[in-house]
Design a protein around this motif. Structure first.
Motif, PDB file in Angstrom:
ATOM      1  N   ALA A  91      18.585  28.804   3.812  1.00  0.00           N
ATOM      2  CA  ALA A  91      17.335  29.445   4.233  1.00  0.00           C
ATOM      3  C   ALA A  91      17.568  30.707   5.057  1.00  0.00           C
ATOM      4  O   ALA A  91      16.610  31.434   5.348  1.00  0.00           O
ATOM      5  N   TYR A  92      18.813  30.985   5.386  1.00  0.00           N
ATOM      6  CA  TYR A  92      19.100  32.064   6.342  1.00  0.00           C
ATOM      7  C   TYR A  92      18.613  33.436   5.864  1.00  0.00           C
ATOM      8  O   TYR A  92      17.948  34.150   6.625  1.00  0.00           O
ATOM      9  N   PRO A  93      18.903  33.863   4.643  1.00  0.00           N
ATOM     10  CA  PRO A  93      18.445  35.205   4.220  1.00  0.00           C
ATOM     11  C   PRO A  93      16.932  35.373   4.302  1.00  0.00           C
ATOM     12  O   PRO A  93      16.436  36.410   4.765  1.00  0.00           O
ATOM     13  N   SER A  94      16.186  34.360   3.870  1.00  0.00           N
ATOM     14  CA  SER A  94      14.726  34.483   3.904  1.00  0.00           C
ATOM     15  C   SER A  94      14.197  34.474   5.331  1.00  0.00           C
ATOM     16  O   SER A  94      13.202  35.150   5.642  1.00  0.00           O
ATOM     17  N   GLU A  95      14.851  33.734   6.241  1.00  0.00           N
ATOM     18  CA  GLU A  95      14.423  33.739   7.642  1.00  0.00           C
ATOM     19  C   GLU A  95      14.701  35.089   8.299  1.00  0.00           C
ATOM     20  O   GLU A  95      13.899  35.577   9.110  1.00  0.00           O
ATOM     21  N   LEU A  96      15.834  35.713   7.970  1.00  0.00           N
ATOM     22  CA  LEU A  96      16.105  37.050   8.493  1.00  0.00           C
ATOM     23  C   LEU A  96      14.994  38.008   8.085  1.00  0.00           C
ATOM     24  O   LEU A  96      14.483  38.786   8.908  1.00  0.00           O
ATOM     25  N   ASP A  97      14.635  37.968   6.821  1.00  0.00           N
ATOM     26  CA  ASP A  97      13.569  38.847   6.330  1.00  0.00           C
ATOM     27  C   ASP A  97      12.250  38.541   7.034  1.00  0.00           C
ATOM     28  O   ASP A  97      11.520  39.456   7.451  1.00  0.00           O
ATOM     29  N   PHE A  98      11.934  37.260   7.165  1.00  0.00           N
ATOM     30  CA  PHE A  98      10.655  36.864   7.749  1.00  0.00           C
ATOM     31  C   PHE A  98      10.525  37.349   9.191  1.00  0.00           C
ATOM     32  O   PHE A  98       9.547  38.023   9.547  1.00  0.00           O
ATOM     33  N   TRP A  99      11.498  37.014  10.037  1.00  0.00           N
ATOM     34  CA  TRP A  99      11.389  37.352  11.449  1.00  0.00           C
ATOM     35  C   TRP A  99      11.492  38.852  11.680  1.00  0.00           C
ATOM     36  O   TRP A  99      10.819  39.399  12.566  1.00  0.00           O
ATOM     37  N   GLY A 100      12.316  39.530  10.891  1.00  0.00           N
ATOM     38  CA  GLY A 100      12.410  40.972  11.018  1.00  0.00           C
ATOM     39  C   GLY A 100      11.099  41.657  10.668  1.00  0.00           C
ATOM     40  O   GLY A 100      10.626  42.560  11.368  1.00  0.00           O
ATOM     41  N   GLU A 101      10.465  41.222   9.556  1.00  0.00           N
ATOM     42  CA  GLU A 101       9.201  41.816   9.140  1.00  0.00           C
ATOM     43  C   GLU A 101       8.067  41.447  10.096  1.00  0.00           C
ATOM     44  O   GLU A 101       7.211  42.278  10.414  1.00  0.00           O
ATOM     45  N   LEU A 102       8.049  40.203  10.561  1.00  0.00           N
ATOM     46  CA  LEU A 102       6.965  39.763  11.439  1.00  0.00           C
ATOM     47  C   LEU A 102       6.962  40.534  12.762  1.00  0.00           C
ATOM     48  O   LEU A 102       5.914  40.965  13.237  1.00  0.00           O
ATOM     49  N   THR A 103       8.132  40.691  13.355  1.00  0.00           N
ATOM     50  CA  THR A 103       8.209  41.368  14.651  1.00  0.00           C
ATOM     51  C   THR A 103       8.258  42.884  14.517  1.00  0.00           C
ATOM     52  O   THR A 103       7.831  43.601  15.431  1.00  0.00           O
ATOM     53  N   GLY A 104       8.826  43.357  13.413  1.00  0.00           N
ATOM     54  CA  GLY A 104       9.057  44.790  13.275  1.00  0.00           C
ATOM     55  C   GLY A 104      10.244  45.279  14.079  1.00  0.00           C
ATOM     56  O   GLY A 104      10.443  46.491  14.216  1.00  0.00           O
ATOM     57  N   TRP A 105      11.052  44.346  14.587  1.00  0.00           N
ATOM     58  CA  TRP A 105      12.202  44.718  15.408  1.00  0.00           C
ATOM     59  C   TRP A 105      13.443  44.870  14.537  1.00  0.00           C
ATOM     60  O   TRP A 105      13.597  44.212  13.506  1.00  0.00           O
ATOM     61  N   GLN A 106      14.349  45.717  14.984  1.00  0.00           N
ATOM     62  CA  GLN A 106      15.594  45.975  14.259  1.00  0.00           C
ATOM     63  C   GLN A 106      16.506  44.752  14.301  1.00  0.00           C
ATOM     64  O   GLN A 106      16.624  44.082  15.321  1.00  0.00           O
ATOM     65  N   LEU A 107      17.162  44.463  13.178  1.00  0.00           N
ATOM     66  CA  LEU A 107      18.137  43.377  13.110  1.00  0.00           C
ATOM     67  C   LEU A 107      19.530  43.916  13.393  1.00  0.00           C
ATOM     68  O   LEU A 107      19.974  44.886  12.784  1.00  0.00           O
ATOM     69  N   GLN A 108      20.213  43.268  14.311  1.00  0.00           N
ATOM     70  CA  GLN A 108      21.579  43.639  14.689  1.00  0.00           C
ATOM     71  C   GLN A 108      22.512  42.510  14.271  1.00  0.00           C
ATOM     72  O   GLN A 108      22.293  41.351  14.628  1.00  0.00           O
ATOM     73  N   SER A 109      23.541  42.823  13.498  1.00  0.00           N
ATOM     74  CA  SER A 109      24.428  41.807  12.937  1.00  0.00           C
ATOM     75  C   SER A 109      25.632  41.570  13.825  1.00  0.00           C
ATOM     76  O   SER A 109      26.219  42.516  14.368  1.00  0.00           O
ATOM     77  N   PHE A 110      26.001  40.280  13.977  1.00  0.00           N
ATOM     78  CA  PHE A 110      27.211  39.871  14.682  1.00  0.00           C
ATOM     79  C   PHE A 110      27.966  38.901  13.772  1.00  0.00           C
ATOM     80  O   PHE A 110      27.809  37.679  13.887  1.00  0.00           O
ATOM     81  N   PRO A 111      28.750  39.440  12.830  1.00  0.00           N
ATOM     82  CA  PRO A 111      29.451  38.564  11.876  1.00  0.00           C
ATOM     83  C   PRO A 111      30.326  37.550  12.605  1.00  0.00           C
ATOM     84  O   PRO A 111      30.817  37.833  13.706  1.00  0.00           O
ATOM     85  N   PRO A 112      30.550  36.344  11.991  1.00  0.00           N
ATOM     86  CA  PRO A 112      30.098  36.021  10.637  1.00  0.00           C
ATOM     87  C   PRO A 112      28.763  35.299  10.562  1.00  0.00           C
ATOM     88  O   PRO A 112      28.262  35.079   9.479  1.00  0.00           O
ATOM     89  N   GLN A 113      28.148  34.896  11.705  1.00  0.00           N
ATOM     90  CA  GLN A 113      27.044  33.950  11.588  1.00  0.00           C
ATOM     91  C   GLN A 113      25.807  34.290  12.404  1.00  0.00           C
ATOM     92  O   GLN A 113      24.866  33.499  12.449  1.00  0.00           O
ATOM     93  N   PHE A 114      25.751  35.459  13.033  1.00  0.00           N
ATOM     94  CA  PHE A 114      24.625  35.754  13.922  1.00  0.00           C
ATOM     95  C   PHE A 114      23.928  37.062  13.551  1.00  0.00           C
ATOM     96  O   PHE A 114      24.562  38.014  13.103  1.00  0.00           O
TER      97      PHE A 114
END
Length: 217
Positions: free
Chosen positions: A119-142
């Motif tokens: 479910a991770y990819p769809s949750e990233l999209d959902f929360w990013g779109e809902l808030t309008g906030w930038q997503l910052q990646s911290f590989p491998p899991q955050f």
């Protein structure tokens, strides 16, 4: 527009007093209230995890946006679930603006959404779109949603491999080992020590983390 974010601490009904006492002690509040800042924490009956509460200018608009993005409604007014099932709330902004004064060595400032791999990819999209906030990646899991200035609680998403989706609280700590000992004296117990965080269990059996992030930075 999201104006304020609350971290809601959910604990079983019989443990609410213990949870309130513990979290008040570790956050330097009086029953989760302070005179020098607007509220950003709540304790209420629940399953032992955490949830987000978004305060905004237009509740119906944010609810409608969440549903368009895949959220589902619940029997509770203005309580929804993300596509992966994480509960969150939408309420009217009451003018909250006052952040905690700077300088504390520890601060409860984050809700971590632990999301199953599938479910991770769809949750990233959902929360990013809902808030309008930038997503910052911290590989491998955050991934972290970069909160705008003036928002008290940030959102971290963690990809988990145990198949479950839930949420927990994170405390930024300049001295995680010292805070661990202080929390243990207040009734918490150590679960596991990792290089970047310490997983703890509070007196109401809720899991949370002391993260090695300096809140003064």
């Amino acid at each position: 527009m999201i104006r304020w974010v609350y971290a809601v601490i959910e604990r079983p009904a019989g443990q609410l007093d213990a949870a309130t006492a513990f979290w008040s002690a570790v956050t330097g509040t009086h029953r989760l209230h302070r005179d020098d800042a607007d509220d950003w924490l709540e304790v209420r009956e629940g399953d032992g995890g955490a949830r987000l509460r978004f305060a905004c200018d237009d509740v119906p608009a944010l609810v409608a946006a969440a549903i368009r993005l895949g959220a589902t409604t619940t029997v509770e007014p203005h309580v929804l679930r993300s596509p992966a099932g994480l509960a969150f709330e939408v309420t009217h902004w009451e003018g909250e603006t006052r952040l905690l004064p700077a300088g504390a060595s520890s601060h409860l400032d984050q809700v971590c959404l632990d999301v199953a791999l599938t479910a991770y990819p769809s949750e990233l999209d959902f929360w990013g779109e809902l808030t309008g906030w930038q997503l910052q990646s911290f590989p491998p899991q955050f991934h972290r949603l970069v909160r705008p200035q003036g928002i008290p609680v940030q959102i971290l998403l963690q990809c988990t491999d145990d198949g479950s989706t839930k949420a927990h609280l994170d405390i930024a700590s300049a001295d995680a080992e010292g805070d661990r000992r202080r929390h243990e004296a207040l009734g918490a117990t150590l679960v596991q020590d990792f290089p970047e965080w310490i997983t703890m269990r509070d007196p109401a059996a809720g899991i949370y983390c002391l993260t090695r992030r300096n809140p003064r930075d």
